[in-house]
Write an enzyme that holds these catalytic residues in place. Structure first.
Site, PDB file in Angstrom:
ATOM      1  N   ASP A   1      -1.699   6.640   6.255  1.00  0.00           N
ATOM      2  CA  ASP A   1      -2.693   5.495   5.804  1.00  0.00           C
ATOM      3  C   ASP A   1      -3.098   4.778   7.003  1.00  0.00           C
ATOM      4  OD1 ASP A   1      -4.139   3.745   4.916  1.00  0.00           O
ATOM      5  OD2 ASP A   1      -2.891   3.225   3.249  1.00  0.00           O
TER       6      ASP A   1
ATOM      7  N   LYS B   1     -12.276  -1.761   6.800  1.00  0.00           N
ATOM      8  CA  LYS B   1     -11.561  -2.674   7.847  1.00  0.00           C
ATOM      9  C   LYS B   1     -11.909  -2.757   9.277  1.00  0.00           C
ATOM     10  CE  LYS B   1      -8.841  -3.246   4.316  1.00  0.00           C
ATOM     11  NZ  LYS B   1      -7.760  -2.293   3.946  1.00  0.00           N
TER      12      LYS B   1
ATOM     13  N   TRP C   1       0.877  -1.209   0.008  1.00  0.00           N
ATOM     14  CA  TRP C   1      -0.083   0.016  -0.082  1.00  0.00           C
ATOM     15  C   TRP C   1       0.860   1.353   0.030  1.00  0.00           C
ATOM     16  CZ3 TRP C   1      -4.289  -1.517  -2.017  1.00  0.00           C
ATOM     17  CH2 TRP C   1      -4.905  -2.529  -1.522  1.00  0.00           C
TER      18      TRP C   1
HETATM   19  C1  LIG Z   1      -6.959  -2.107   2.660  1.00  0.00           C
HETATM   20  C2  LIG Z   1      -6.154  -0.919   2.388  1.00  0.00           C
HETATM   21  C3  LIG Z   1      -6.025   0.027   1.413  1.00  0.00           C
HETATM   22  C4  LIG Z   1      -6.888  -0.067   0.221  1.00  0.00           C
HETATM   23  O1  LIG Z   1      -7.990   0.478   0.366  1.00  0.00           O
HETATM   24  P1  LIG Z   1      -9.082   0.694  -0.508  1.00  0.00           P
HETATM   25  O2  LIG Z   1     -10.140   1.279   0.236  1.00  0.00           O
HETATM   26  O3  LIG Z   1      -9.628  -0.802  -1.202  1.00  0.00           O
HETATM   27  O4  LIG Z   1      -8.567   1.385  -1.596  1.00  0.00           O
HETATM   28  C5  LIG Z   1      -4.836   0.720   1.563  1.00  0.00           C
HETATM   29  N1  LIG Z   1      -4.204   0.979   2.468  1.00  0.00           N
HETATM   30  C6  LIG Z   1      -3.961   0.200   3.609  1.00  0.00           C
HETATM   31  C7  LIG Z   1      -3.141   0.128   4.829  1.00  0.00           C
HETATM   32  C8  LIG Z   1      -5.260  -0.783   3.450  1.00  0.00           C
HETATM   33  O5  LIG Z   1      -5.360  -1.901   4.473  1.00  0.00           O
END
Ligand SMILES: *Cc1c(COP(=O)(O)O)cnc(C)c1O
Length: 360
Positions: free
Chosen positions: A172, A196, A102
Site C-alpha cells: 500500500d 494524498k 491501514w
Molecule cells: C488514506 C489511506 C488509505 C485509505 O484510502 P481510501 O482511498 O480512503 O480507501 C489506505 N492506506 C493508506 C496508507 C492511506 O494513507
C-alpha cells in the site's frame, strides 16, 4: 485570494500548477467545446487524456512492461478485499505486517477469505517504528506478503524492504506514491488511493505484475476482479474520468519538476527542516524512532494536551490548517506531500519557534 498552507493527511494539497491548468481548462478542454467532466469516456479526446496519463506514470515510475497499470474506484480500502480475492489463490495463505491502522484493516479483510497471518506488529509502541523481519519470518507457501509502505497516521516508512524470498510483495503506497523513486520490479503489486499525492479522491492506482492476474477466487465479483479491468483498459465501466485527468496533470508536473529524483530531493529537504527543528526543540518532539521516519507525514507532540490544542488553534489562525494529529496518536501531524512548498515548511517551523518561546 489567500491560499493557506494545508497540512492535511488527505485529501490534501495539489500543486498550484495543476489547479491553474484545471481552472483554465474547466469550461473548454482544447477545442472540444466541453469540460473534461462532460466528455464521454469512449471519446477519442478522453482516450488521449487517459493514454497520456498512463504513459507518463509509466515513464516517471519506470514501470516495467510486464506490469499493468489500472485506474480503479473504491479507494485503497477496496484493495484490501481485491488483493486476497485475486491473489490468495494457490495456498490460500498470506502474511501481513501490522504497522498501523491501514495495514491492520488490510489484514482483517484478508482474514475473511483465507489464512491471513500477522507476521509482525508494532502495536506495542503505538506503531512508532517498523518491526524488523528476516526471510525466515515469512511462510514460503504464502501467496503474498502485504506491507503498508508509508504509515500515514503514525509517520513511519519502510526505508528498506523486507526480504520475502520468492513470495510476491504487495504494498500500500497510498501516502508515498511519487514521493521518491521506487523499484517497481521488487513488488508483485503496488496500490494507492490518489487523494494524498496525486489527484482528488475517486481514483485508485494499481500497478500489478501480469502473472498475478487471472486466478481470482470464483466468488470474486466481476468488478473486483483485476482481469475485468486489465482486459478492458480500465474501461469496463465508466472510470473516474476527471480524477484521472487531474492525475495526468500531476504526472506532467512531476516531469516538469525533473522526475522523482528531483522530487525526492525536495521532500528530503522539507522533512529535514521539520525533523531538525523537532530534534532540537525544548517543547515539541517527534513521535517516531529516527530510522523509520516518513518523508510525508510528521507527527509531533508537546506532551501536554492543552498546549497541543492551543498550538492547533493558533496555527490554524495563522494559516497553517489541518495540523491536528490523528486521534490515536494525539498532538499534531504535518503532512508534507509533494505539493507542499519548501516555504510552507519553513514558515511552519518559524511559527513553531515563536510558539515555543511564548509557551516554554
Ligand atoms: C488514506 C489511506 C488509505 C485509505 O484510502 P481510501 O482511498 O480512503 O480507501 C489506505 N492506506 C493508506 C496508507 C492511506 O494513507
Amino acid at each position: 485570494m489567500a491560499r493557506v498552507y494545508n497540512f492535511s493527511a488527505g485529501p490534501s494539497m495539489l500543486p498550484e500548477d495543476v489547479l491553474k491548468t484545471a481552472a483554465a481548462e474547466m469550461m473548454e478542454y482544447g477545442t472540444t467545446g466541453q469540460s473534461v467532466m462532460e466528455m464521454s469516456h469512449r471519446s477519442k479526446e478522453y482516450q488521449a487524456i487517459f493514454d497520456e496519463a498512463e504513459a507518463n506514470l509509466r515513464e516517471i515510475m519506470n514501470i516495467p512492461d510486464n506490469y499493468k497499470v489500472l485506474f480503479l474506484q473504491g479507494g485503497a480500502s477496496t484493495q484490501f478485499a481485491m488483493i486476497p480475492l485475486n491473489l490468495m489463490n494457490k495456498n490460500k495463505k498470506a502474511d501481513y505486517i501490522i504497522t498501523g491502522q491501514w495495514a491492520n484493516k488490510a489484514y482483517k479483510e484478508a482474514a475473511r477469505y483465507g489464512e491471513a497471518r500477522a507476521v509482525a506488529s508494532s502495536a506495542d509502541k503505538t506503531y512508532s517504528y517498523i518491526p524488523k523481519t528476516t526471510a525466515v519470518d515469512f511462510d514460503p507457501e504464502a501467496d503474498y506478503v502485504h506491507i503498508c509502505m508509508n504509515n500515514t497516521i503514525y509517520g513511519t516508512k519502510y526505508h528498506k524492504l523486507p526480504d520475502t524470498g520468492d513470495v510476491p510483495l504487495v504494498a500500500d503506497i497510498s501516502s508515498c506514491i511519487l514521493s521518491e523513486p521506487i523499484d517497481v520490479s521488487k513488488f508483485g503489486m503496488l496500490y494507492a488511493g490518489a487523494q494524498k499525492n496525486v489527484a482528488p479522491a475517486g481514483v485508485t492506482i494499481v500497478i500489478i505484475r501480469e502473472d498475478l492476474i487471472g486466478n481470482a477466487m470464483d466468488i470474486t465479483p466481476t468488478m473486483l476482479n483485476y482481469s475485468t479491468h486489465a482486459d478492458n483498459g480500465s474501461m469496463f465501466n465508466t472510470p473516474p474520468c476527471y480524477a484521472i485527468y487531474i492525475a495526468g496533470l500531476t504526472f506532467k508536473w512531476i516531469k516538469k519538476m525533473g522526475g522523482l529524483e528531483a522530487i525526492r530531493e525536495i521532500n528530503v529537504k522539507k522533512a529535514n527542516i521539520l525533523y531538525d527543528f523537532l530534534d532540537n526543540s525544548k517543547l515539541f518532539k517527534g513521535t517516531v524512532v529516527a530510522e523509520d521516519r516518513s518523508l510525508m507525514n510528521v507527527p509531533f507532540v508537546t506532551g501536554n494536551d492543552e498546549l497541543d490544542a492551543k498550538f492547533v488553534a493558533e496555527s490554524k489562525a495563522a494559516g497553517f490548517v489541518n495540523i491536528k494529529g490523528h486521534r490515536s496518536v494525539g498532538g499534531m501531524r504535518a503532512s508534507i506531500y509533494n505539493a507542499m512548498p519548501v516555504e510552507g515548511v519553513e514558515k511552519l517551523v518559524e511559527f513553531m519557534k515563536k510558539f515555543e518561546e511564548e509557551n516554554a
